[in-house]
Design an enzyme around this catalytic site. Structure first.
Site, PDB file in Angstrom:
ATOM      1  N   GLY A 132      82.329 139.983  27.203  1.00  0.00           N
ATOM      2  CA  GLY A 132      83.438 139.125  26.820  1.00  0.00           C
ATOM      3  C   GLY A 132      83.700 138.039  27.840  1.00  0.00           C
TER       4      GLY A 132
ATOM      5  N   GLY B 135      86.377 135.807  27.887  1.00  0.00           N
ATOM      6  CA  GLY B 135      87.731 135.277  27.871  1.00  0.00           C
ATOM      7  C   GLY B 135      88.282 135.167  29.285  1.00  0.00           C
ATOM      8  N   PHE B 136      89.603 135.106  29.396  1.00  0.00           N
ATOM      9  CA  PHE B 136      90.229 134.970  30.707  1.00  0.00           C
ATOM     10  C   PHE B 136      89.799 136.079  31.660  1.00  0.00           C
ATOM     11  CE2 PHE B 136      93.650 132.715  28.210  1.00  0.00           C
ATOM     12  CZ  PHE B 136      93.453 131.475  28.786  1.00  0.00           C
TER      13      PHE B 136
ATOM     14  N   VAL C 188      77.753 141.973  20.973  1.00  0.00           N
ATOM     15  CA  VAL C 188      77.622 143.389  21.295  1.00  0.00           C
ATOM     16  C   VAL C 188      78.027 144.202  20.067  1.00  0.00           C
ATOM     17  CG1 VAL C 188      78.530 145.276  22.698  1.00  0.00           C
ATOM     18  CG2 VAL C 188      77.982 143.082  23.766  1.00  0.00           C
TER      19      VAL C 188
ATOM     20  N   GLU D 276     104.886 128.147  17.907  1.00  0.00           N
ATOM     21  CA  GLU D 276     104.230 126.911  18.340  1.00  0.00           C
ATOM     22  C   GLU D 276     103.474 126.259  17.197  1.00  0.00           C
ATOM     23  OE1 GLU D 276     103.690 127.889  23.095  1.00  0.00           O
ATOM     24  OE2 GLU D 276     102.035 128.354  21.733  1.00  0.00           O
TER      25      GLU D 276
ATOM     26  N   ASP E 203      92.903 141.539  26.456  1.00  0.00           N
ATOM     27  CA  ASP E 203      93.438 141.940  25.155  1.00  0.00           C
ATOM     28  C   ASP E 203      92.812 143.214  24.618  1.00  0.00           C
ATOM     29  OD1 ASP E 203      95.119 139.787  25.131  1.00  0.00           O
ATOM     30  OD2 ASP E 203      93.962 138.593  23.707  1.00  0.00           O
TER      31      ASP E 203
END
Length: 413
Positions: free
Chosen positions: A11, A13-14, A79, A166, A296
């Site tokens: 992954g 991401g952040f 994966v 938002e 997450d």
């Protein structure tokens, strides 16, 4: 692959990028695996969908991120299976990779809560592809609606958290300020944006003061609030609420929550809230030595045992902390429990309007000051200099003129 690698990170991401970056700086070889060849900045995806910024501002190639590191190798693959006992993963092309340390930071997927029709007819907003798809459909809808002479054009956003607030605010601002310039004068009056949530307020994790400001600002910009009632069905042309209300809709946006992906569900790791993996204080998975779960994909807690939210700052900090513990694992050191520095919460509600609750003490600000803070924090979090500059230019242009110069390319669904 028979070779056992030092570290595999699943992954980008952040959390995954931060872990790989920190380990590379410590001289540890890392294999990063992601189905995409780019890192995406999820908090700004709604601005891509509403043509406020472009894809290049929220997506940055992994090879650009790691181009100066000879310790991080990137493999673009999905994966499909995880073996936590063997600390190995298998990808869709049949390759298997093993490591001494396995880091699972695979993010999450939209949680439709088994709502009939939601997965089929609603637009999620969790990836660049989602954002471009939603943007293309919004553009196509308005192009076609401009040719009509009558009839409401309803857009329904489901979920009153930061993403829903938002998104609804951005779409409503487009209707109020952009449509009169780009389309015939009658279209804006026929367009309506609804925000729906089963709880009786928006921004449920925020204070009552922030919630009140957000509700007033949303109403001011034209959002119609349907709060305190859940969604029972989504169809091709309507959203049905639990009280029997039927909202005709041309487009539905789903911002109703996230859950762990299928590959984690079948991994054998202990699951908790939202299907995410419950992790120990040092960010390792229970019962599986050498396996970390971050971002997450994980249910993480702070030093008091309180559950941490699914925020970019939490993911980044967990990635940095995990890198420290992994370095300790590989060099004979000792792991330490994750200590999260609480930066608070923020949400933008539109041009010049935002709410922010900063720090552990939740110092509250609203309006232009919170808006400026939101811009500064998100610009700082963007991955590269090109992304930061591009976003700032677009934000300034939008603030001054409400100009929408971004082009959304892609066929509507």
């Amino acid at each position: 692959m028979d070779e056992t690698l030092p570290v595999i990170v699943v992954g980008g991401g952040f959390a995954g990028v931060k872990t790989a970056t920190q380990l590379g700086r410590k001289g540890i070889d890392v294999l990063l695996i992601d189905k995409n060849n780019y890192h995406q900045f999820q908090p700004l995806l709604y601005q891509v969908a509403t043509a406020q910024i472009g894809v290049s501002e929220v997506a940055r190639p992994f090879r650009a991120i790691f181009r100066r590191s000879n310790r991080v190798r990137v493999v673009t693959a999905e994966v499909t299976a995880i073996d936590p006992a063997g600390r190995s993963v298998t990808t869709s092309d049949g390759a298997t990779y093993r490591a001494r340390i396995l880091v699972l930071a695979a993010g999450a997927v939209p949680n439709f809560f088994d709502t009939p029709g939601a997965e089929e007819f609603a637009h999620p907003l969790y990836s660049v592809i989602d954002a471009v798809s939603l943007g293309a459909n919004l553009t196509s809808l308005l192009d076609h609606a401009d040719k009509e002479t009558a009839g409401d054009v309803n857009i329904v956003v489901i979920g009153g958290g930061p993403t829903g607030v938002e998104t609804a605010g951005a779409i409503a601002e487009n209707v109020k300020f952009v449509l009169p310039s780009y389309f015939s004068s009658g279209l804006a009056a026929r367009c309506h944006v609804y925000l729906v949530d089963m709880v009786p307020t928006v921004l449920n994790a925020f204070s009552e003061k922030s919630q009140s400001y957000a509700r007033k600002r949303l109403v001011k910009v034209g959002v119609r609030l349907q709060l305190g009632v859940g969604v029972t069905e989504v169809s091709a042309d309507a959203v049905t609420l639990a009280d029997g209300t039927v909202l005709p809709s041309r487009i539905v946006v789903w911002a109703g929550g996230l859950k762990a992906g299928a590959v984690l569900a079948s991994s054998g790791l202990a699951h908790g809230r939202g299907g995410r993996i419950d992790v120990q204080p040092d960010l390792t998975a229970r019962d599986f030595e050498g396996v970390y779960v971050l971002g997450d994909a994980a249910n993480m807690t702070d030093t008091t045992g309180a559950h941490l939210p699914q925020l970019g700052s939490v993911a980044q900090q967990s990635g940095k902390w995990a890198a420290r513990n992994i370095h300790a694992d590989l060099t004979g050191g000792k792991r330490e429990p994750f200590r999260y520095f609480d930066k608070g919460y923020m949400a933008m509600i539109g041009r010049g309007a935002a709410v922010a609750e900063i720090g552990r003490k939740r110092v509250q600000i609203q309006g232009p000051l919170a808006f400026a803070a939101w811009l500064g924090v998100h610009a700082a979090l963007l991955s590269g200099g090109r992304q930061k500059i591009g976003a700032l230019i677009s934000w300034i242009e939008d603030f001054v003129s409400h100009e929408r110069s971004q082009v959304i390319v892609g066929p509507p669904e």
